[in-house]
Design an enzyme around this catalytic site. Structure first.
Site, short mmCIF file in Angstrom:
data_model
loop_
_atom_site.label_atom_id
_atom_site.label_comp_id
_atom_site.label_asym_id
_atom_site.label_seq_id
_atom_site.Cartn_x
_atom_site.Cartn_y
_atom_site.Cartn_z
N LYS A 115 -17.81 9.07 6.97
CA LYS A 115 -17.95 9.09 5.51
C LYS A 115 -18.89 10.23 5.12
O LYS A 115 -18.48 11.37 5.06
CB LYS A 115 -18.40 7.72 5.02
CG LYS A 115 -17.30 6.66 5.20
CD LYS A 115 -17.68 5.33 4.67
CE LYS A 115 -16.50 4.36 4.66
NZ LYS A 115 -15.86 4.16 5.97
N SER A 129 -19.08 -1.85 -0.23
CA SER A 129 -18.13 -0.75 -0.43
C SER A 129 -17.32 -0.84 -1.71
O SER A 129 -16.89 0.17 -2.24
CB SER A 129 -17.18 -0.67 0.76
OG SER A 129 -16.41 -1.85 0.86
N THR A 143 -8.05 -6.13 -0.10
CA THR A 143 -9.36 -5.48 -0.09
C THR A 143 -10.32 -6.18 -1.04
O THR A 143 -11.51 -6.33 -0.75
CB THR A 143 -9.21 -3.99 -0.47
OG1 THR A 143 -8.26 -3.38 0.41
CG2 THR A 143 -10.54 -3.27 -0.36
N THR A 160 -11.72 2.51 25.49
CA THR A 160 -11.26 3.40 24.43
C THR A 160 -11.59 4.85 24.77
O THR A 160 -12.70 5.14 25.25
CB THR A 160 -11.94 3.04 23.09
OG1 THR A 160 -11.58 1.71 22.73
CG2 THR A 160 -11.50 3.98 21.98
N THR A 161 -10.65 5.74 24.53
CA THR A 161 -10.88 7.16 24.77
C THR A 161 -12.10 7.64 23.98
O THR A 161 -12.29 7.28 22.82
CB THR A 161 -9.64 7.96 24.36
OG1 THR A 161 -8.54 7.56 25.17
CG2 THR A 161 -9.86 9.46 24.52
N HIS A 183 -21.91 2.68 4.21
CA HIS A 183 -21.82 3.40 2.93
C HIS A 183 -23.19 3.88 2.45
O HIS A 183 -23.34 4.24 1.28
CB HIS A 183 -21.17 2.52 1.87
CG HIS A 183 -19.71 2.31 2.11
ND1 HIS A 183 -18.74 3.19 1.67
CD2 HIS A 183 -19.04 1.33 2.78
CE1 HIS A 183 -17.55 2.76 2.04
NE2 HIS A 183 -17.70 1.64 2.71
N ARG A 241 0.83 -1.21 0.00
CA ARG A 241 0.00 0.00 0.00
C ARG A 241 0.87 1.26 0.00
O ARG A 241 1.69 1.46 0.90
CB ARG A 241 -0.94 0.00 1.21
CG ARG A 241 -1.93 -1.15 1.17
CD ARG A 241 -2.87 -1.11 2.36
NE ARG A 241 -3.74 -2.27 2.37
CZ ARG A 241 -4.91 -2.35 1.73
NH1 ARG A 241 -5.33 -1.31 1.04
NH2 ARG A 241 -5.64 -3.44 1.80
N SER A 283 -22.92 -15.11 8.22
CA SER A 283 -22.22 -13.94 7.72
C SER A 283 -22.19 -13.91 6.20
O SER A 283 -21.87 -14.93 5.57
CB SER A 283 -20.79 -13.92 8.28
OG SER A 283 -20.04 -12.85 7.76
N LYS A 335 -19.84 -20.26 12.93
CA LYS A 335 -20.36 -19.37 11.89
C LYS A 335 -20.60 -20.14 10.60
O LYS A 335 -19.97 -21.16 10.33
CB LYS A 335 -19.41 -18.21 11.63
CG LYS A 335 -18.08 -18.62 11.00
CD LYS A 335 -17.21 -17.42 10.74
CE LYS A 335 -15.90 -17.79 10.05
NZ LYS A 335 -15.03 -18.61 10.90
#
Length: 507
Positions: free
Chosen positions: A319, A260, A435, A348-349, A288, A93, A208, A227
């Site tokens: 988004k 996506s 991806t 998590t903050t 999306h 990437r 899924s 699953k």
């Protein structure tokens, strides 16, 4: 005769410390210290010491110099090999230096590279440009002035701000759910919710969609729940798998509305009906779709009047809403369960004040009449772009949403085409493995309401040149005798011919 004590130790340890052990065997040796008279009259005489005389009699300095010559693991070499392999198969990437511009008359352009060359951005997920809307910016700036830039910690430690509660109430209202919960990102929202829920429900089975985002896959994997994967957007396969599952056990059916990478939209009603027929909860990712579909921008479920059939909806603030963060919405008890038990939320903050204020302003903006104008202009530009590709004979994957994928098979080829477009002033990122699957590489275009027909004409022309430049044959895609020279004859009429201007900017 081998020593039973030294023989039980590693050779490296004996080489380094054997001499000292022999000299002080009374304190260390479990055999001699217990006394073995059968070895002789002297209980303190080790019967094995003669066979280890070299070590025993070695000077202390020499014994301390004896070290293991095994070289340490070469971590950097390993990392180098991994990165080299990624670069070799073009899956490495490359993060372009792209600074998107927010000033009037510049968006959706950006400064690219070290020389800050001006380019047009075609792949950002700030679909409607709300990150630069004056109301959203002002809300974020005012929040910084009033409350600072950071949250100060987790919501449990630093405190639960009023803006946090206002934003969650607005999200719940948008999706017509009793409650909502915000996270640092939608990846975290999906991962934390699915891993917690599937692990918590006794004997839960997860179903899924094969096209699900990595965040959902990760959450399901982390739950360690059994699953089943059904074919992408295939309700018949989902029904078959559900019909073969045991009755009376908790089940989760997990899928997305807008995919996506392909732009496909799922058969939402049919999938929800099948899930509920077999007693399953539906977890629907609208990442999306939120902000882009429905009267108030709540997504595909709102557009189709199906919000009551979605048990848990996840969405993003990063988004179409132009900020950062993710969320879920559902029943009060379900949301409270995730809030109380999900580590990804608890530790998590919290989102910072400017993000909370900007997100709240953006959701309200896109639920208004102005938001509907954005969506109308957005869809018009998407149609214009798709038709422009069609009449130019360029390939495009069938997409019924705002995402326009242009296939370029081969990681090396799609990278070269993207580079050719960048040289011509158009930034669109090449999409490759992991991806998408190898062989399914593509350019993913996301035209928005601030792109113009002239910009679209320019990028289509540049795409033709980039294909020719890299030896990619696309003539087989030409339909109805359309060609580059006559393509304008087929262009549809687009409303709002001039670039959209925010109402408050009109003199």
């Amino acid at each position: 005769m081998p020593c039973p004590f030294l023989g039980s130790l590693s050779q490296t340890f004996v080489r380094n410390y054997g001499a000292n052990l022999m000299k002080q065997y009374g304190n260390f040796c479990p055999i001699v210290s217990r006394g073995f008279r059968s070895f002789g009259n002297d209980e303190t005489k080790c019967p094995f010491i003669q066979e280890n005389a070299i070590i025993a009699e070695a000077p202390k300095e020499m014994s301390e110099d004896i070290v293991d010559n095994t070289p340490p693991y070469h971590y950097e070499n390993f990392f180098h090999e991994q990165i080299s392999a990624k670069k070799k198969d073009y899956s490495y990437r490359v993060f372009r230096k792209v600074s998107r511009l927010a000033a009037d008359g510049m968006y959706p352009q950006a400064l690219e590279g070290l020389d800050n060359r001006r380019v047009t951005v075609w792949c950002a997920n700030d679909y409607l440009g709300t990150s630069r809307h004056p109301e959203v910016q002002d809300a974020a700036i005012n929040a910084i002035k009033s409350y600072g830039t950071g949250a100060g910690g987790t919501r449990n430690i630093a405190g639960n701000s009023q803006m946090t509660e206002q934003l969650e109430a607005e999200i719940a209202k948008l999706h017509k759910k009793p409650a909502a919960l915000i996270f640092s990102s939608c990846f975290v929202a999906n991962d934390a919710t699915l891993s917690t829920l599937a692990k918590l429900l006794p004997g839960c089975i997860v179903f899924s969609d094969a096209g699900n985002h990595a965040s959902m896959i990760q959450g399901i994997r982390n739950s360690r729940a059994p699953k089943h994967i059904f074919r992408h957007n295939d309700p018949n396969h989902l029904r078959k798998l559900l019909s073969e599952s045991p009755a009376g056990v908790p089940k989760l059916v997990v899928f997305e509305t807008v995919h996506s990478m392909s732009g496909a939209i799922c058969p939402l009603e049919e999938m929800c009906d099948i899930a509920h027929e077999y007693g399953a909860l539906t977890f629907v990712d609208e990442v999306h779709a939120v902000g882009l579909y429905g009267k108030h921008g709540a997504g595909i479920a709102e557009e189709r009047g199906l919000q009551n059939k979605v048990d848990i909806v996840s969405g993003t603030l990063g988004k179409a809403y132009g900020n950062v963060g993710g969320y879920i919405a559902g029943s009060s008890l379900l949301v409270d369960t995730i809030r109380s038990l999900a580590p990804g939320f608890i530790f998590t903050t919290a989102l910072p004040p400017p993000v909370l204020a900007g997100s709240l302003a953006s959701i309200r903006l896109l639920a208004s009449e102005e938001g509907r104008q954005f969506r109308a202009r957005h869809q018009a530009m998407v149609r214009y772009f798709k038709l422009s590709l069609l009449v130019a004979g360029l390939p495009q994957l069938p997409s019924v949403s705002h995402i326009v994928p242009v296939p370029v098979e081969g990681a090396d080829k799609v990278a070269r085409v993207a580079e050719s477009l960048l040289r011509r002033g158009h930034y669109v990122q090449a999409i490759n493995y992991p991806t998408v699957a190898r062989g399914d590489e593509r350019l993913r275009f996301a035209p928005g309401p601030f792109h113009t027909p002239e910009m679209i004409d320019s990028v289509v022309s540049s795409l033709i040149d980039a294909f020719h430049e890299n030896g990619i044959n696309f003539e087989q895609f030409i339909q109805n005798g359309a060609c580059r020279e006559c393509s304008m004859e087929y262009k549809m009429e687009v409303p709002y011919e001039e670039p959209y201007v925010y109402p408050m900017q009109v003199a």
